[in-house]
Each structure stands twice: as structure tokens, then as C-alpha cells.
Design a protein around this motif. Structure first.
Motif, mmCIF file in Angstrom:
data_model
loop_
_atom_site.group_PDB
_atom_site.id
_atom_site.type_symbol
_atom_site.label_atom_id
_atom_site.label_comp_id
_atom_site.label_asym_id
_atom_site.label_seq_id
_atom_site.Cartn_x
_atom_site.Cartn_y
_atom_site.Cartn_z
ATOM 1 N N LEU A 172 -9.154 -8.750 -30.587
ATOM 2 C CA LEU A 172 -8.528 -9.843 -30.113
ATOM 3 C C LEU A 172 -9.360 -11.244 -31.059
ATOM 4 C CD1 LEU A 172 -7.956 -9.249 -26.536
ATOM 5 C CD2 LEU A 172 -6.301 -8.804 -28.323
ATOM 6 N N ILE A 173 -8.756 -11.978 -31.581
ATOM 7 C CA ILE A 173 -9.227 -13.165 -32.466
ATOM 8 C C ILE A 173 -8.873 -14.281 -31.771
ATOM 9 C CG2 ILE A 173 -9.779 -14.406 -34.625
ATOM 10 C CD1 ILE A 173 -8.552 -11.368 -35.826
ATOM 11 N N ASN A 174 -9.759 -15.039 -31.003
ATOM 12 C CA ASN A 174 -9.232 -15.983 -30.305
ATOM 13 C C ASN A 174 -7.812 -16.185 -29.353
ATOM 14 O OD1 ASN A 174 -11.542 -17.654 -31.480
ATOM 15 N ND2 ASN A 174 -10.252 -18.034 -33.259
ATOM 16 N N PRO A 175 -7.914 -14.982 -28.552
ATOM 17 C CA PRO A 175 -6.680 -14.670 -27.898
ATOM 18 C C PRO A 175 -6.252 -15.966 -26.925
ATOM 19 C CG PRO A 175 -8.535 -13.637 -26.912
ATOM 20 C CD PRO A 175 -9.204 -14.370 -27.899
ATOM 21 N N LEU A 176 -4.987 -16.053 -26.856
ATOM 22 C CA LEU A 176 -4.547 -16.868 -25.627
ATOM 23 C C LEU A 176 -3.941 -15.880 -24.539
ATOM 24 C CD1 LEU A 176 -3.335 -19.359 -24.451
ATOM 25 C CD2 LEU A 176 -1.286 -19.070 -25.402
ATOM 26 N N LEU A 177 -4.813 -15.735 -23.685
ATOM 27 C CA LEU A 177 -4.447 -14.769 -22.646
ATOM 28 C C LEU A 177 -3.807 -15.169 -21.514
ATOM 29 C CD1 LEU A 177 -8.465 -13.171 -22.573
ATOM 30 C CD2 LEU A 177 -6.324 -12.224 -23.869
ATOM 31 N N HIS A 178 -3.743 -16.580 -21.318
ATOM 32 C CA HIS A 178 -2.899 -17.093 -20.447
ATOM 33 C C HIS A 178 -2.805 -18.530 -20.443
ATOM 34 C CE1 HIS A 178 -6.463 -18.798 -18.272
ATOM 35 N NE2 HIS A 178 -7.024 -17.418 -18.356
ATOM 36 N N MET A 179 -1.854 -18.962 -20.281
ATOM 37 C CA MET A 179 -1.512 -20.714 -20.426
ATOM 38 C C MET A 179 -2.432 -21.881 -20.175
ATOM 39 S SD MET A 179 1.119 -20.517 -22.557
ATOM 40 C CE MET A 179 1.848 -22.048 -22.679
ATOM 41 N N GLU A 229 -0.216 -13.095 -17.943
ATOM 42 C CA GLU A 229 -1.309 -13.799 -17.433
ATOM 43 C C GLU A 229 -2.520 -12.691 -17.292
ATOM 44 O OE1 GLU A 229 -1.645 -17.199 -16.252
ATOM 45 O OE2 GLU A 229 0.310 -17.513 -17.683
ATOM 46 N N ILE A 230 -3.146 -12.714 -18.414
ATOM 47 C CA ILE A 230 -4.301 -11.681 -18.511
ATOM 48 C C ILE A 230 -5.553 -12.646 -18.182
ATOM 49 C CG2 ILE A 230 -5.865 -10.405 -20.190
ATOM 50 C CD1 ILE A 230 -2.952 -10.248 -21.748
ATOM 51 N N LYS A 231 -6.000 -12.083 -16.858
ATOM 52 C CA LYS A 231 -7.262 -12.795 -16.476
ATOM 53 C C LYS A 231 -8.340 -12.306 -16.720
ATOM 54 C CE LYS A 231 -4.932 -15.901 -14.112
ATOM 55 N NZ LYS A 231 -4.810 -17.325 -14.594
ATOM 56 N N GLU A 232 -8.423 -11.009 -17.090
ATOM 57 C CA GLU A 232 -9.756 -10.118 -17.652
ATOM 58 C C GLU A 232 -9.519 -9.297 -18.588
ATOM 59 O OE1 GLU A 232 -12.766 -8.587 -14.725
ATOM 60 O OE2 GLU A 232 -11.775 -6.576 -15.283
ATOM 61 N N VAL A 233 -10.210 -9.489 -19.713
ATOM 62 C CA VAL A 233 -9.952 -8.306 -20.827
ATOM 63 C C VAL A 233 -11.013 -7.222 -20.651
ATOM 64 C CG1 VAL A 233 -9.144 -9.909 -22.559
ATOM 65 C CG2 VAL A 233 -11.582 -9.595 -22.282
ATOM 66 N N ASN A 234 -10.625 -6.030 -20.993
ATOM 67 C CA ASN A 234 -11.314 -4.763 -20.989
ATOM 68 C C ASN A 234 -10.903 -3.900 -22.252
ATOM 69 O OD1 ASN A 234 -12.463 -4.615 -17.992
ATOM 70 N ND2 ASN A 234 -10.241 -5.107 -17.930
ATOM 71 N N LEU A 267 -12.741 -19.589 -20.254
ATOM 72 C CA LEU A 267 -11.627 -19.306 -19.259
ATOM 73 C C LEU A 267 -11.503 -17.615 -19.299
ATOM 74 C CD1 LEU A 267 -9.382 -22.227 -19.117
ATOM 75 C CD2 LEU A 267 -11.388 -21.453 -17.730
ATOM 76 N N ILE A 268 -12.206 -17.058 -20.180
ATOM 77 C CA ILE A 268 -11.946 -15.683 -20.604
ATOM 78 C C ILE A 268 -12.904 -15.028 -19.615
ATOM 79 C CG2 ILE A 268 -11.889 -13.581 -22.095
ATOM 80 C CD1 ILE A 268 -11.220 -15.625 -24.326
ATOM 81 N N ARG A 269 -12.458 -13.921 -18.692
ATOM 82 C CA ARG A 269 -13.505 -12.980 -18.001
ATOM 83 C C ARG A 269 -13.451 -12.036 -18.544
ATOM 84 N NH1 ARG A 269 -11.947 -11.857 -11.793
ATOM 85 N NH2 ARG A 269 -10.170 -12.434 -12.736
ATOM 86 N N ILE A 270 -14.625 -11.466 -18.955
ATOM 87 C CA ILE A 270 -15.172 -10.305 -19.749
ATOM 88 C C ILE A 270 -15.220 -9.039 -18.751
ATOM 89 C CG2 ILE A 270 -16.683 -9.244 -21.421
ATOM 90 C CD1 ILE A 270 -15.272 -11.679 -22.524
ATOM 91 N N GLY A 271 -14.505 -7.932 -18.956
ATOM 92 C CA GLY A 271 -14.331 -6.829 -18.148
ATOM 93 C C GLY A 271 -15.368 -5.909 -18.635
ATOM 94 N N GLU A 272 -14.883 -4.641 -18.531
ATOM 95 C CA GLU A 272 -15.645 -3.525 -18.977
ATOM 96 C C GLU A 272 -15.250 -3.163 -20.357
ATOM 97 O OE1 GLU A 272 -14.713 -0.279 -16.476
ATOM 98 O OE2 GLU A 272 -15.530 -1.245 -14.748
#
Length: 132
Positions: free
Chosen positions: A34-41, A60-65, A82-87
């Protein structure tokens, strides 16, 4: 043992994440970049009008894994804090803006990621999703 490589940038990052999740649910091996992703508005900092038709399809992606996350350190359109980093996430900071003007440098970073990930796999399919 095939795997699919999906690369998504900006809004395309949201769609790429959606696709990767759906494929994984069906047992498909996916390598996601993912490059500079818009995970939620809520991440948007840009004042430019966002196409309503696209916003209807965003998750509405609150955490990426399970991905590599390339983030520009001078992104004028998206707030990366505002990106929450998951596993299983590798975060790579790139010295550029949201549009990634230094494409050659970006491609070099992506090639390094893919070389590491492809070293165990012989067959891969590359899909690139990009929206401005």
C-alpha cells in the motif's frame, strides 16, 4: 504455490486492501503493498472534492495487517498518523509527497520488497490499482 501481488496507491490502497482481504478469505496467498493509502475518509487532509461514487465503495479500515506500507513523509492529502498498524506490517518511509513525484525511487523500493517476498515463490501475478 502461486501468490498474487497487489499494489494500491491512495484510494486504490483502500480497494487493494479490500481485494486482498476477500482473496485471503478464499485461501489465496496475497502479498500486499500500500502506497499512501486512504484507509478511511477521516484521514483526508486535502480540500479537494472527493468523488461521491468512490466514497460509497470505501471500507472504513481502522487497522492494517499483512502488508508493506509505503508512506510519504510529506503527504499533503492524507494524515498517516491516523493509520493503526496491526500484525505483520512493514512500514517504509519515503521522502516524497502524496503524488510520489520520484517514481524511480519508489520503483526501486517496491522491487526490493518484491525480491524479498518472491524469493520463496516462483510464480506471481502483479496487479496495480491507482486512483488520484
Amino acid at each position: 504455490d502461486k501468490s498474487i501481488i497487489i499494489i494500491g496507491s491512495s484510494t486504490g490502497g483502500n480497494f487493494a486492501y479490500q481485494l486482498a482481504e476477500r482473496l485471503r478469505l478464499n485461501g489465496v496467498k496475497v502479498k500486499l503493498i500500500l502506497i499512501n493509502p486512504l484507509l478511511h475518509m477521516g484521514q483526508r487532509t486535502s480540500q479537494r472534492t472527493f468523488p461521491v461514487i468512490l466514497s460509497n465503495y470505501l471500507w472504513e479500515i481502522k487497522e492494517v495487517n499483512n502488508c508493506s506500507l509505503l508512506l510519504s513523509n510529506d503527504d499533503e492529502a492524507i494524515d498517516h498518523s491516523l493509520i493503526r498498524i496491526g500484525e505483520n506490517v512493514k512500514v517504509i518511509s519515503i521522502d516524497d509527497n502524496h503524488q510520489v513525484k520520484n517514481v524511480m525511487k519508489l520503483m526501486a523500493v517496491i522491487k526490493k520488497i518484491l525480491k524479498k517476498k518472491r524469493s520463496r515463490k516462483k510464480d506471481s501475478i502483479v496487479v496495480k490499482i491507482t486512483f488520484s
